[in-house]
Write a protein that holds these residues in place. Structure first.
Motif, PDB file in Angstrom:
ATOM      1  N   MET A  95       0.825  -1.187   0.000  1.00 34.36           N
ATOM      2  CA  MET A  95       0.000   0.000   0.000  1.00 34.36           C
ATOM      3  C   MET A  95       0.866   1.246   0.000  1.00 34.36           C
ATOM      4  O   MET A  95       0.568   2.212  -0.683  1.00 34.36           O
ATOM      5  CB  MET A  95      -0.924  -0.050   1.226  1.00 34.36           C
ATOM      6  N   THR A  96       1.959   1.221   0.786  1.00 36.30           N
ATOM      7  CA  THR A  96       2.845   2.381   0.847  1.00 36.30           C
ATOM      8  C   THR A  96       3.489   2.647  -0.500  1.00 36.30           C
ATOM      9  O   THR A  96       3.614   3.800  -0.906  1.00 36.30           O
ATOM     10  CB  THR A  96       3.939   2.146   1.915  1.00 36.30           C
ATOM     11  N   ILE A  97       3.883   1.584  -1.199  1.00 41.01           N
ATOM     12  CA  ILE A  97       4.499   1.753  -2.518  1.00 41.01           C
ATOM     13  C   ILE A  97       3.515   2.408  -3.468  1.00 41.01           C
ATOM     14  O   ILE A  97       3.876   3.291  -4.246  1.00 41.01           O
ATOM     15  CB  ILE A  97       4.988   0.399  -3.060  1.00 41.01           C
ATOM     16  N   PHE A  98       2.244   2.008  -3.410  1.00 44.51           N
ATOM     17  CA  PHE A  98       1.231   2.591  -4.274  1.00 44.51           C
ATOM     18  C   PHE A  98       1.078   4.076  -3.993  1.00 44.51           C
ATOM     19  O   PHE A  98       0.966   4.880  -4.912  1.00 44.51           O
ATOM     20  CB  PHE A  98      -0.113   1.872  -4.093  1.00 44.51           C
ATOM     21  N   ILE A  99       1.091   4.477  -2.716  1.00 47.65           N
ATOM     22  CA  ILE A  99       0.945   5.887  -2.349  1.00 47.65           C
ATOM     23  C   ILE A  99       2.133   6.686  -2.858  1.00 47.65           C
ATOM     24  O   ILE A  99       1.961   7.762  -3.431  1.00 47.65           O
ATOM     25  CB  ILE A  99       0.785   6.030  -0.821  1.00 47.65           C
ATOM     26  N   VAL A 100       3.335   6.166  -2.680  1.00 47.60           N
ATOM     27  CA  VAL A 100       4.530   6.856  -3.161  1.00 47.60           C
ATOM     28  C   VAL A 100       4.499   6.959  -4.676  1.00 47.60           C
ATOM     29  O   VAL A 100       4.760   8.021  -5.246  1.00 47.60           O
ATOM     30  CB  VAL A 100       5.811   6.133  -2.682  1.00 47.60           C
ATOM     31  N   PHE A 101       4.151   5.853  -5.356  1.00 47.79           N
ATOM     32  CA  PHE A 101       4.094   5.858  -6.819  1.00 47.79           C
ATOM     33  C   PHE A 101       3.065   6.864  -7.303  1.00 47.79           C
ATOM     34  O   PHE A 101       3.320   7.622  -8.230  1.00 47.79           O
ATOM     35  CB  PHE A 101       3.771   4.448  -7.323  1.00 47.79           C
ATOM     36  N   SER A 102       1.903   6.896  -6.674  1.00 50.51           N
ATOM     37  CA  SER A 102       0.844   7.818  -7.071  1.00 50.51           C
ATOM     38  C   SER A 102       1.263   9.257  -6.842  1.00 50.51           C
ATOM     39  O   SER A 102       0.979  10.127  -7.666  1.00 50.51           O
ATOM     40  CB  SER A 102      -0.438   7.531  -6.298  1.00 50.51           C
ATOM     41  N   SER A 103       1.926   9.535  -5.727  1.00 49.89           N
ATOM     42  CA  SER A 103       2.344  10.907  -5.451  1.00 49.89           C
ATOM     43  C   SER A 103       3.420  11.363  -6.430  1.00 49.89           C
ATOM     44  O   SER A 103       3.425  12.523  -6.842  1.00 49.89           O
ATOM     45  CB  SER A 103       2.828  11.041  -4.013  1.00 49.89           C
ATOM     46  N   VAL A 104       4.304  10.463  -6.838  1.00 45.90           N
ATOM     47  CA  VAL A 104       5.314  10.817  -7.832  1.00 45.90           C
ATOM     48  C   VAL A 104       4.645  11.097  -9.177  1.00 45.90           C
ATOM     49  O   VAL A 104       4.982  12.065  -9.857  1.00 45.90           O
ATOM     50  CB  VAL A 104       6.379   9.710  -7.961  1.00 45.90           C
ATOM     51  N   ASN A 105       3.682  10.269  -9.546  1.00 46.36           N
ATOM     52  CA  ASN A 105       2.953  10.509 -10.797  1.00 46.36           C
ATOM     53  C   ASN A 105       2.210  11.838 -10.751  1.00 46.36           C
ATOM     54  O   ASN A 105       2.214  12.592 -11.719  1.00 46.36           O
ATOM     55  CB  ASN A 105       1.968   9.376 -11.083  1.00 46.36           C
ATOM     56  N   LEU A 106       1.554  12.123  -9.640  1.00 45.19           N
ATOM     57  CA  LEU A 106       0.808  13.365  -9.487  1.00 45.19           C
ATOM     58  C   LEU A 106       1.756  14.555  -9.561  1.00 45.19           C
ATOM     59  O   LEU A 106       1.466  15.550 -10.238  1.00 45.19           O
ATOM     60  CB  LEU A 106       0.040  13.356  -8.164  1.00 45.19           C
ATOM     61  N   ALA A 107       2.898  14.451  -8.888  1.00 44.74           N
ATOM     62  CA  ALA A 107       3.883  15.537  -8.933  1.00 44.74           C
ATOM     63  C   ALA A 107       4.410  15.732 -10.344  1.00 44.74           C
ATOM     64  O   ALA A 107       4.592  16.868 -10.803  1.00 44.74           O
ATOM     65  CB  ALA A 107       5.029  15.242  -7.965  1.00 44.74           C
ATOM     66  N   GLY A 108       4.615  14.653 -11.076  1.00 48.21           N
ATOM     67  CA  GLY A 108       5.098  14.772 -12.446  1.00 48.21           C
ATOM     68  C   GLY A 108       4.066  15.369 -13.375  1.00 48.21           C
ATOM     69  O   GLY A 108       4.375  16.212 -14.223  1.00 48.21           O
ATOM     70  N   LEU A 109       2.830  14.960 -13.224  1.00 45.03           N
ATOM     71  CA  LEU A 109       1.769  15.470 -14.092  1.00 45.03           C
ATOM     72  C   LEU A 109       1.444  16.934 -13.829  1.00 45.03           C
ATOM     73  O   LEU A 109       1.064  17.668 -14.747  1.00 45.03           O
ATOM     74  CB  LEU A 109       0.507  14.619 -13.935  1.00 45.03           C
ATOM     75  N   THR A 110       1.597  17.387 -12.580  1.00 46.31           N
ATOM     76  CA  THR A 110       1.296  18.781 -12.254  1.00 46.31           C
ATOM     77  C   THR A 110       2.474  19.708 -12.524  1.00 46.31           C
ATOM     78  O   THR A 110       2.316  20.921 -12.457  1.00 46.31           O
ATOM     79  CB  THR A 110       0.894  18.918 -10.770  1.00 46.31           C
ATOM     80  N   GLY A 111       3.625  19.153 -12.833  1.00 47.71           N
ATOM     81  CA  GLY A 111       4.793  19.979 -13.100  1.00 47.71           C
ATOM     82  C   GLY A 111       5.603  20.285 -11.858  1.00 47.71           C
ATOM     83  O   GLY A 111       6.563  21.044 -11.916  1.00 47.71           O
ATOM     84  N   ALA A 112       5.234  19.728 -10.709  1.00 48.53           N
ATOM     85  CA  ALA A 112       5.977  19.972  -9.472  1.00 48.53           C
ATOM     86  C   ALA A 112       7.295  19.212  -9.452  1.00 48.53           C
ATOM     87  O   ALA A 112       8.223  19.574  -8.729  1.00 48.53           O
ATOM     88  CB  ALA A 112       5.125  19.580  -8.263  1.00 48.53           C
ATOM     89  N   LEU A 113       7.394  18.157 -10.226  1.00 47.95           N
ATOM     90  CA  LEU A 113       8.608  17.350 -10.300  1.00 47.95           C
ATOM     91  C   LEU A 113       9.528  17.946 -11.360  1.00 47.95           C
ATOM     92  O   LEU A 113       9.098  18.179 -12.490  1.00 47.95           O
ATOM     93  CB  LEU A 113       8.249  15.905 -10.662  1.00 47.95           C
ATOM     94  N   PRO A 114      10.776  18.239 -11.017  1.00 50.81           N
ATOM     95  CA  PRO A 114      11.678  18.811 -12.019  1.00 50.81           C
ATOM     96  C   PRO A 114      11.773  17.896 -13.243  1.00 50.81           C
ATOM     97  O   PRO A 114      11.995  16.702 -13.123  1.00 50.81           O
ATOM     98  CB  PRO A 114      13.027  18.895 -11.305  1.00 50.81           C
ATOM     99  N   GLY A 115      11.563  18.444 -14.395  1.00 50.75           N
ATOM    100  CA  GLY A 115      11.605  17.662 -15.629  1.00 50.75           C
ATOM    101  C   GLY A 115      10.246  17.121 -16.012  1.00 50.75           C
ATOM    102  O   GLY A 115      10.026  16.706 -17.140  1.00 50.75           O
TER     103      GLY A 115
END
Length: 117
Positions: free
Chosen positions: A1-21
């Protein structure tokens, strides 16, 4: 479950532009093929690992499982021509030394047990 939350938050950060690149999907068929190949190989590796672990003598084989970071480091150096820092080389030496010491210790303990039996 924790891996899913981390994966989802990374995807969300990437899609919103908060993740560099950002999070960019492959633009070519070659990129999609590479992504599909990565998913198949990575998934197959983990499936084989989880099937094999219960069947192996893990106390004896556990030290060898720690070789993965070193193998990743070496493959990056060989395949991708990445430069290794002194800290990375030192870390690799520490991992290999630990594996050798654990293996030697277990062999010595078995030899003592056989000698006293």
């Amino acid at each position: 479950m924790t891996i899913f939350i981390v994966f989802s938050s990374v995807n969300l950060a990437g899609l919103t532009g908060a993740l560099p690149g950002g999070l960019n999907l492959p633009a070519t068929s070659t990129g999609w093929l590479a992504l599909a190949t990565l998913v198949v190989l990575y998934g197959t590796g983990f499936i084989v690992l989880f099937i094999s672990v219960p069947r192996l003598d893990m106390p004896r084989n556990a030290p060898v499982m720690n070789i993965e970071p070193l193998a990743t480091l070496l493959m990056g150096w060989i395949v991708l021509d990445q430069m290794l820092s002194k800290g990375q080389v030192l870390g690799g030496v520490i991992v290999v030394t630990g594996i050798v010491l654990l293996t030697y210790r277990k062999t010595a303990i078995k030899a003592e047990a056989k000698a006293s039996a």
